[in-house]
Design an enzyme around this catalytic site. Sequence first.
Site, short mmCIF file in Angstrom:
data_model
loop_
_atom_site.label_atom_id
_atom_site.label_comp_id
_atom_site.label_asym_id
_atom_site.label_seq_id
_atom_site.Cartn_x
_atom_site.Cartn_y
_atom_site.Cartn_z
NE ARG A 92 -3.77 -2.43 0.78
CZ ARG A 92 -3.65 -3.69 0.36
NH1 ARG A 92 -2.69 -4.02 -0.51
NH2 ARG A 92 -4.48 -4.61 0.77
CB SER A 99 -8.35 -0.87 4.93
OG SER A 99 -8.83 -2.08 4.41
CD GLU A 115 -5.26 1.54 2.70
OE1 GLU A 115 -4.93 0.44 3.15
OE2 GLU A 115 -6.17 1.70 1.88
P1 FAD Z 1 -8.37 9.48 -4.50
O1 FAD Z 1 -8.98 9.13 -3.20
O2 FAD Z 1 -9.03 10.52 -5.32
O3 FAD Z 1 -6.85 9.87 -4.28
C1 FAD Z 1 -6.02 9.08 -3.46
C2 FAD Z 1 -4.60 9.66 -3.48
O4 FAD Z 1 -4.06 9.55 -4.79
C3 FAD Z 1 -4.56 11.15 -3.15
O5 FAD Z 1 -3.36 11.40 -2.47
C4 FAD Z 1 -4.54 11.83 -4.50
O6 FAD Z 1 -3.92 13.10 -4.49
C5 FAD Z 1 -3.71 10.85 -5.32
N1 FAD Z 1 -4.08 10.82 -6.75
C6 FAD Z 1 -5.29 10.55 -7.27
N2 FAD Z 1 -5.22 10.59 -8.63
C7 FAD Z 1 -3.94 10.89 -8.94
C8 FAD Z 1 -3.24 11.09 -10.17
N3 FAD Z 1 -3.83 10.98 -11.35
N4 FAD Z 1 -1.92 11.40 -10.11
C9 FAD Z 1 -1.29 11.53 -8.92
N5 FAD Z 1 -1.89 11.36 -7.74
C10 FAD Z 1 -3.20 11.04 -7.74
N6 FAD Z 1 -7.61 0.04 -1.73
C11 FAD Z 1 -6.87 -1.06 -1.94
O7 FAD Z 1 -5.65 -0.98 -2.17
N7 FAD Z 1 -7.44 -2.31 -1.92
C12 FAD Z 1 -8.75 -2.49 -1.69
O8 FAD Z 1 -9.22 -3.62 -1.70
C13 FAD Z 1 -9.55 -1.33 -1.46
N8 FAD Z 1 -10.86 -1.47 -1.16
C14 FAD Z 1 -11.63 -0.35 -0.91
C15 FAD Z 1 -12.98 -0.54 -0.62
C16 FAD Z 1 -13.80 0.57 -0.38
C17 FAD Z 1 -15.25 0.36 -0.06
C18 FAD Z 1 -13.24 1.88 -0.47
C19 FAD Z 1 -14.11 3.08 -0.26
C20 FAD Z 1 -11.89 2.06 -0.74
C21 FAD Z 1 -11.06 0.94 -0.95
N9 FAD Z 1 -9.69 1.07 -1.24
C22 FAD Z 1 -8.93 -0.05 -1.48
C23 FAD Z 1 -9.07 2.39 -1.30
C24 FAD Z 1 -9.23 3.08 -2.70
O9 FAD Z 1 -10.24 2.44 -3.43
C25 FAD Z 1 -7.95 3.04 -3.50
O10 FAD Z 1 -6.88 3.62 -2.81
C26 FAD Z 1 -8.09 3.78 -4.86
O11 FAD Z 1 -6.96 3.56 -5.65
C27 FAD Z 1 -8.30 5.28 -4.68
O12 FAD Z 1 -8.65 5.82 -5.95
P2 FAD Z 1 -9.29 7.26 -6.08
O13 FAD Z 1 -9.35 7.59 -7.52
O14 FAD Z 1 -10.56 7.33 -5.34
O15 FAD Z 1 -8.18 8.15 -5.36
P1 NAP Z 2 -9.88 -10.86 5.09
O1 NAP Z 2 -10.01 -11.77 3.93
O2 NAP Z 2 -10.88 -10.92 6.19
O3 NAP Z 2 -8.43 -10.97 5.70
C1 NAP Z 2 -8.06 -10.20 6.85
C2 NAP Z 2 -6.63 -9.78 6.70
O4 NAP Z 2 -5.81 -10.93 6.68
C3 NAP Z 2 -6.44 -9.04 5.41
O5 NAP Z 2 -6.08 -7.76 5.77
C4 NAP Z 2 -5.36 -9.78 4.65
O6 NAP Z 2 -4.23 -9.00 4.38
C5 NAP Z 2 -4.94 -10.90 5.56
N1 NAP Z 2 -5.02 -12.18 4.81
C6 NAP Z 2 -6.10 -12.98 4.68
N2 NAP Z 2 -5.78 -14.08 3.97
C7 NAP Z 2 -4.49 -13.95 3.64
C8 NAP Z 2 -3.58 -14.76 2.92
N3 NAP Z 2 -3.95 -15.93 2.39
N4 NAP Z 2 -2.31 -14.33 2.78
C9 NAP Z 2 -1.92 -13.15 3.29
N5 NAP Z 2 -2.75 -12.34 3.99
C10 NAP Z 2 -4.00 -12.74 4.17
O7 NAP Z 2 -9.86 -9.34 4.53
P2 NAP Z 2 -11.03 -8.43 4.01
O8 NAP Z 2 -11.18 -7.28 4.91
O9 NAP Z 2 -12.25 -9.25 3.67
O10 NAP Z 2 -10.41 -7.88 2.64
C11 NAP Z 2 -10.19 -8.75 1.57
C12 NAP Z 2 -9.10 -8.18 0.68
O11 NAP Z 2 -9.51 -6.91 0.17
C13 NAP Z 2 -7.78 -7.95 1.42
O12 NAP Z 2 -6.73 -8.26 0.55
C14 NAP Z 2 -7.81 -6.48 1.75
O13 NAP Z 2 -6.51 -5.93 1.80
C15 NAP Z 2 -8.59 -5.91 0.57
N6 NAP Z 2 -9.30 -4.70 1.00
C16 NAP Z 2 -8.58 -3.54 1.07
C17 NAP Z 2 -9.19 -2.35 1.44
C18 NAP Z 2 -8.43 -1.07 1.47
O14 NAP Z 2 -9.05 -0.02 1.56
N7 NAP Z 2 -7.13 -1.09 1.42
C19 NAP Z 2 -10.56 -2.35 1.76
C20 NAP Z 2 -11.24 -3.55 1.70
C21 NAP Z 2 -10.61 -4.73 1.31
P3 NAP Z 2 -4.08 -8.07 3.07
O15 NAP Z 2 -4.91 -6.87 3.39
O16 NAP Z 2 -2.63 -7.79 3.00
O17 NAP Z 2 -4.61 -8.84 1.88
#
Ligand code: FAD
Ligand code: NAP
Length: 342
Positions: A166, A239, A335
């Site tokens: 991340r 998250s 995050e």
């Molecule tokens: P924004 O929120 O608009 O911006 C995020 C950051 O990126 C800011 O710092 C902004 O300045 C910068 N930015 C945006 N666009 C550009 C650009 N073109 N050039 C340079 N900088 C830029 N993230 C995960 O990694 N895994 C997940 O599974 C995941 N699940 C999510 C689930 C939900 C329900 C929600 C609400 C969020 C989740 N996220 C997850 C977080 C989010 O979806 C990601 O980080 C996504 O990439 C953000 O995209 P955005 O366009 O909304 O960015």
């Molecule tokens: P989950 O499956 O309940 O798992 C809980 C945590 O355990 C996760 O954070 C995941 O880490 C870790 N995990 C589970 N299985 C794993 C494996 N086989 N190997 C390594 N790590 C493992 O998680 P969840 O909340 O339902 O989310 C599912 C996936 O979506 C995850 O990968 C999570 O990161 C992603 N997610 C991200 C965001 C965001 O905003 N960043 C929001 C929602 C969901 P990891 O997170 O490293 O995978």
Amino acid sequence: MTLKILEHQSLQSFNSFGFDVAARYFAEAHSLQAISEALRIADSHALELLVLGEGSNLILADDLPGFVLKVALQGIEVIDETAETVTVRASAGENWHGFVQWCLGQGYFGLENLSLIPGSVGAAPVQNIGAYGVELKDCFSHLEALDRRTGEVVTLSTEACCFGYRESIFKGPEKGRYIITHVTFTLSKTSRVNTSYGAIEAEMKRLKLPATPQGVSRAVCSLRRAKLPDPVALGNAGSFFKNPVVSNAQFEDLKIRFPEIVAYPDRDGFTKLAAGWLIEQCGWKGFREGAVGVHVKQALVLVNYGGGRADQLLGLAQRICESVQRRFGVELEMEPGIYPVP
Ligand code: FAD
Ligand code: NAP
């Protein structure tokens, strides 16, 4: 004039928490020329610039006194192809999930585990989005960005982006320097699925889905819809905290005191702890205080029930961090980014 600049623009519908703040100046850029123009204006008036995608990974804590630029470039093109792989270039303003579905529709595979992640293509490299055992960097080729320092368009490789968990150069040392305009991926034409992440296989069985990338995508969408709040219905940014990574020695100590602790091996000598489990153990899951709270199904997701303010949410986040630190001696790191930068 390629840019329509609005003043005192509400950002409530531009951030997934739905916080009701305004931008002093706001514009959407549909071309590279428009981005350059916005930069020129922001620089000449010494305005702080926030580059916005779909606002799903940030906390708008107050009115933004500077310039908010939504990158809205559109377009997807195949730029190279071999018998086994295809190179696809997507514009930054494309919706991420729409892009993933387009790839699947063409028979280009590799991104299916990242289905239904909210946001834009341009923001995806910023935190090297990851889910279900796959990260953006696994299919990344390179990206193009406007370098604010030189005004030039540059091409950045995987190494230059310094992707981590991340993390990337865009969140770290070069925060604010690059405006990402296009991201290019190398995808496979061979249907190979990654179901190693436990929950996927079980969901595929439950829904009787075929072991294809399309099947994986459907399983991931189903899991996400069941567990995560839809920001349209309930404000959130996914998250709220990263999963903390601790030394194996610290993990062994925690394991003795908390045998049920949820953890996964990380890089050599380190273990990743599930932040959601730590928060849940401190009793926060489903906690609500006024308009903000902790999601009932996933303790890692903080929510705005409607009408909540960022200071209330950040206050709650602070208390969660303190209780996890007290109980487990583990520090949680947020995050999403906070704007205006505190
Ligand atoms: P924004 O929120 O608009 O911006 C995020 C950051 O990126 C800011 O710092 C902004 O300045 C910068 N930015 C945006 N666009 C550009 C650009 N073109 N050039 C340079 N900088 C830029 N993230 C995960 O990694 N895994 C997940 O599974 C995941 N699940 C999510 C689930 C939900 C329900 C929600 C609400 C969020 C989740 N996220 C997850 C977080 C989010 O979806 C990601 O980080 C996504 O990439 C953000 O995209 P955005 O366009 O909304 O960015
Ligand atoms: P989950 O499956 O309940 O798992 C809980 C945590 O355990 C996760 O954070 C995941 O880490 C870790 N995990 C589970 N299985 C794993 C494996 N086989 N190997 C390594 N790590 C493992 O998680 P969840 O909340 O339902 O989310 C599912 C996936 O979506 C995850 O990968 C999570 O990161 C992603 N997610 C991200 C965001 C965001 O905003 N960043 C929001 C929602 C969901 P990891 O997170 O490293 O995978």
